[in-house]
Design a protein around this motif. Structure first.
Motif, short mmCIF file in Angstrom:
data_model
loop_
_atom_site.label_atom_id
_atom_site.label_comp_id
_atom_site.label_asym_id
_atom_site.label_seq_id
_atom_site.Cartn_x
_atom_site.Cartn_y
_atom_site.Cartn_z
N ARG A 1 0.86 -1.18 0.08
CA ARG A 1 -0.10 0.02 -0.04
C ARG A 1 0.90 1.39 0.12
O ARG A 1 0.31 2.41 0.23
CB ARG A 1 -0.93 0.13 1.21
N SER A 2 2.31 1.13 -0.13
CA SER A 2 3.15 2.46 -0.19
C SER A 2 3.20 2.52 -1.64
O SER A 2 3.06 2.02 -2.43
CB SER A 2 4.38 1.94 0.26
N ALA A 3 3.36 3.87 -1.91
CA ALA A 3 3.41 4.44 -3.18
C ALA A 3 4.84 4.05 -3.82
O ALA A 3 5.67 3.78 -3.18
CB ALA A 3 3.33 6.18 -3.34
N ASN A 4 4.72 4.06 -5.21
CA ASN A 4 5.99 3.75 -5.90
C ASN A 4 6.85 5.14 -5.76
O ASN A 4 6.57 6.23 -5.39
CB ASN A 4 5.60 3.54 -7.33
N ALA A 5 8.28 4.66 -6.16
CA ALA A 5 9.22 5.66 -5.93
C ALA A 5 9.09 6.68 -7.09
O ALA A 5 8.66 6.27 -8.37
CB ALA A 5 10.69 5.08 -5.99
N THR A 6 9.24 7.83 -6.77
CA THR A 6 9.26 8.97 -7.98
C THR A 6 10.60 9.44 -8.36
O THR A 6 10.96 10.37 -9.17
CB THR A 6 8.34 10.14 -7.60
N GLY A 7 11.61 8.89 -7.64
CA GLY A 7 13.14 9.01 -8.05
C GLY A 7 14.03 8.00 -7.20
O GLY A 7 13.67 7.34 -6.46
N PRO A 8 15.32 8.33 -7.48
CA PRO A 8 16.10 7.49 -6.57
C PRO A 8 15.85 7.62 -5.07
O PRO A 8 15.86 8.61 -4.68
CB PRO A 8 17.52 7.78 -7.01
N ALA B 1 15.58 -7.93 5.57
CA ALA B 1 17.12 -8.23 6.22
C ALA B 1 17.75 -7.24 5.91
O ALA B 1 18.93 -6.49 6.62
CB ALA B 1 17.43 -9.40 6.25
N ALA B 2 18.00 -7.19 4.44
CA ALA B 2 19.29 -6.42 3.92
C ALA B 2 18.81 -4.76 4.22
O ALA B 2 19.74 -4.20 4.41
CB ALA B 2 18.95 -6.35 2.28
N THR B 3 17.70 -4.43 4.07
CA THR B 3 17.36 -3.19 4.73
C THR B 3 17.70 -2.88 6.34
O THR B 3 18.00 -1.82 6.53
CB THR B 3 15.79 -2.77 4.39
N ALA B 4 17.37 -3.68 6.84
CA ALA B 4 17.51 -3.73 8.34
C ALA B 4 19.03 -3.61 8.40
O ALA B 4 19.62 -2.87 9.43
CB ALA B 4 17.23 -5.11 9.30
N VAL B 5 20.09 -4.20 7.83
CA VAL B 5 21.40 -4.24 8.07
C VAL B 5 21.87 -2.95 7.66
O VAL B 5 22.87 -2.12 8.25
CB VAL B 5 22.17 -5.24 7.32
N ASP B 6 21.45 -2.36 6.32
CA ASP B 6 21.67 -1.27 5.71
C ASP B 6 21.53 -0.12 6.96
O ASP B 6 22.20 0.97 7.06
CB ASP B 6 21.08 -0.97 4.37
N THR B 7 20.43 -0.20 7.46
CA THR B 7 19.97 0.69 8.47
C THR B 7 20.73 0.82 9.58
O THR B 7 21.22 1.99 10.10
CB THR B 7 18.46 0.51 8.88
N ALA B 8 21.37 -0.22 10.11
CA ALA B 8 22.04 -0.35 11.22
C ALA B 8 23.34 0.20 10.94
O ALA B 8 24.34 0.93 11.91
CB ALA B 8 22.20 -1.91 11.58
N SER C 1 22.78 -6.17 1.90
CA SER C 1 22.22 -5.74 0.87
C SER C 1 23.13 -6.01 -0.56
O SER C 1 22.70 -5.61 -1.64
CB SER C 1 21.93 -4.26 0.77
N GLU C 2 24.08 -6.72 -0.46
CA GLU C 2 24.87 -7.13 -1.74
C GLU C 2 25.03 -8.46 -1.62
O GLU C 2 26.17 -9.28 -1.29
CB GLU C 2 26.31 -6.47 -1.51
N PRO C 3 24.01 -9.14 -2.11
CA PRO C 3 23.74 -10.77 -2.06
C PRO C 3 24.89 -11.36 -3.34
O PRO C 3 25.20 -10.73 -4.24
CB PRO C 3 22.41 -10.95 -2.45
N TYR C 4 25.23 -12.59 -3.05
CA TYR C 4 25.73 -13.27 -4.31
C TYR C 4 25.12 -14.87 -4.03
O TYR C 4 24.70 -15.27 -3.26
CB TYR C 4 27.40 -13.20 -4.02
N TYR C 5 25.30 -15.28 -5.33
CA TYR C 5 24.65 -16.43 -5.53
C TYR C 5 25.62 -17.60 -6.30
O TYR C 5 26.00 -17.17 -7.39
CB TYR C 5 23.25 -16.40 -6.11
N SER C 6 25.70 -18.78 -5.87
CA SER C 6 26.59 -19.94 -6.43
C SER C 6 25.84 -21.17 -6.48
O SER C 6 26.31 -22.11 -7.54
CB SER C 6 28.06 -19.90 -5.87
N ASP C 7 24.65 -21.26 -5.56
CA ASP C 7 24.42 -22.79 -5.54
C ASP C 7 23.52 -22.83 -6.74
O ASP C 7 22.68 -21.96 -7.40
CB ASP C 7 23.21 -22.77 -4.49
N VAL D 1 19.15 3.18 -4.63
CA VAL D 1 20.55 3.40 -4.49
C VAL D 1 21.22 2.54 -3.79
O VAL D 1 20.50 2.58 -2.38
CB VAL D 1 20.73 4.97 -4.31
N PRO D 2 22.24 1.83 -4.02
CA PRO D 2 22.71 0.66 -3.08
C PRO D 2 23.53 1.55 -1.97
O PRO D 2 23.99 2.65 -2.01
CB PRO D 2 23.64 0.04 -3.98
#
Length: 258
Positions: free
Chosen positions: A51-58, A86-93, A111-117, A185-186
């Protein structure tokens, strides 16, 4: 904050529940009443979700969380995040340590995931291809495979959980078009900076989630100063929905130590 939606219920220390990608605050329906008896539970819909609005910019999701906490006078808060949340929580911390008193993460590291499986890489590829093509149905079904995990079929998951995940996913996808630019924005150097997180961190992973998701969460708690991990048997990427009693018990026990 007029363009964001959030729940705010209960009283006590603030506990913020941050949902996974393409979902919304309803994924916490089994947690809100359980914790609102002892905590002030705040469950926002991330920008562009629910129910939150879409972003209007970065924008940076962590800035939205910090802005909401300051708007509500609710910091420092305990942040509980799953996957994207979880990524947002860590970024906030990392960006606003004065607003965070503890972290619970599930199925993600930073917020910088990586995948190899191989299963995860293949399934994520199908999901992204469906999103790029604008095929809502194919995108939703690929997303459901990520929810089920590599060890089960869709029929092995509770039908109500499957329905809720599909409804939330389709609701958020319907707010967007396949040709949209990514406005997020990362936050940079999150793995290197995670060693500086001072607050206690608990990872509550689904025991049959993708090994990449479990591994990133375990790397995080091994990197921070005070971290530990627990596993919820019989659940994949959404242990809070599949095994809410076990998830709530693990989180509740951690909260009492803060």
């Amino acid at each position: 904050m007029d363009d964001l939606f959030w729940l705010d219920t209960g009283s006590g220390r603030p506990l913020v529940l941050l949902h996974g990608g393409f979902l919304d605050h309803r994924m916490w329906d089994r947690q809100v009443p359980a914790f609102a008896t002892r905590y002030r539970v705040i469950a926002p819909d991330a920008r562009g979700h629910g129910r939150s609005a879409n972003a209007t910019g970065p924008f940076r999701p962590a800035d939205d969380v910090a802005g909401l906490l300051r708007h509500l006078g609710a910091g420092p808060a305990i942040l509980v995040g799953l996957s994207m949340g979880a990524a947002t929580a860590v970024d906030t911390a990392l960006e606003y340590p004065e607003l965070v008193s503890g972290l619970v993460v599930s199925g993600a590291g930073t917020s910088e995931p990586y995948y190899s499986d191989p299963w995860t890489v293949r399934t994520m590829g199908a999901w992204h291809a469906a999103m790029a093509s604008g095929d809502l149905d194919a995108c939703t079904e690929a997303f459901m495979l990520l929810a089920v995990g590599p060890h089960r079929g869709l029929g092995d998951v509770d039908a109500e959980v499957v329905k809720e995940l599909r409804d939330m996913k389709r609701g958020t996808l319907s707010k967007h078009t396949s040709d949209e630019a990514d406005p997020i924005v990362p936050v940079r150097d999150t793995w290197e900076r995670a060693a500086g997180i001072e607050v206690p961190v608990l990872a509550v992973n689904g025991g049959i989630d993708s090994p990449d998701n479990i591994g990133m969460a375990e790397r995080l708690v091994g990197t921070v100063k005070r971290g530990r991990a627990v596993s919820v048997d019989g659940a994949a990427h959404y242990p809070n929905m599949e095994r809410p009693d076990e998830f709530n018990e693990a989180v509740g026990g951690f909260l009492k130590t803060l």
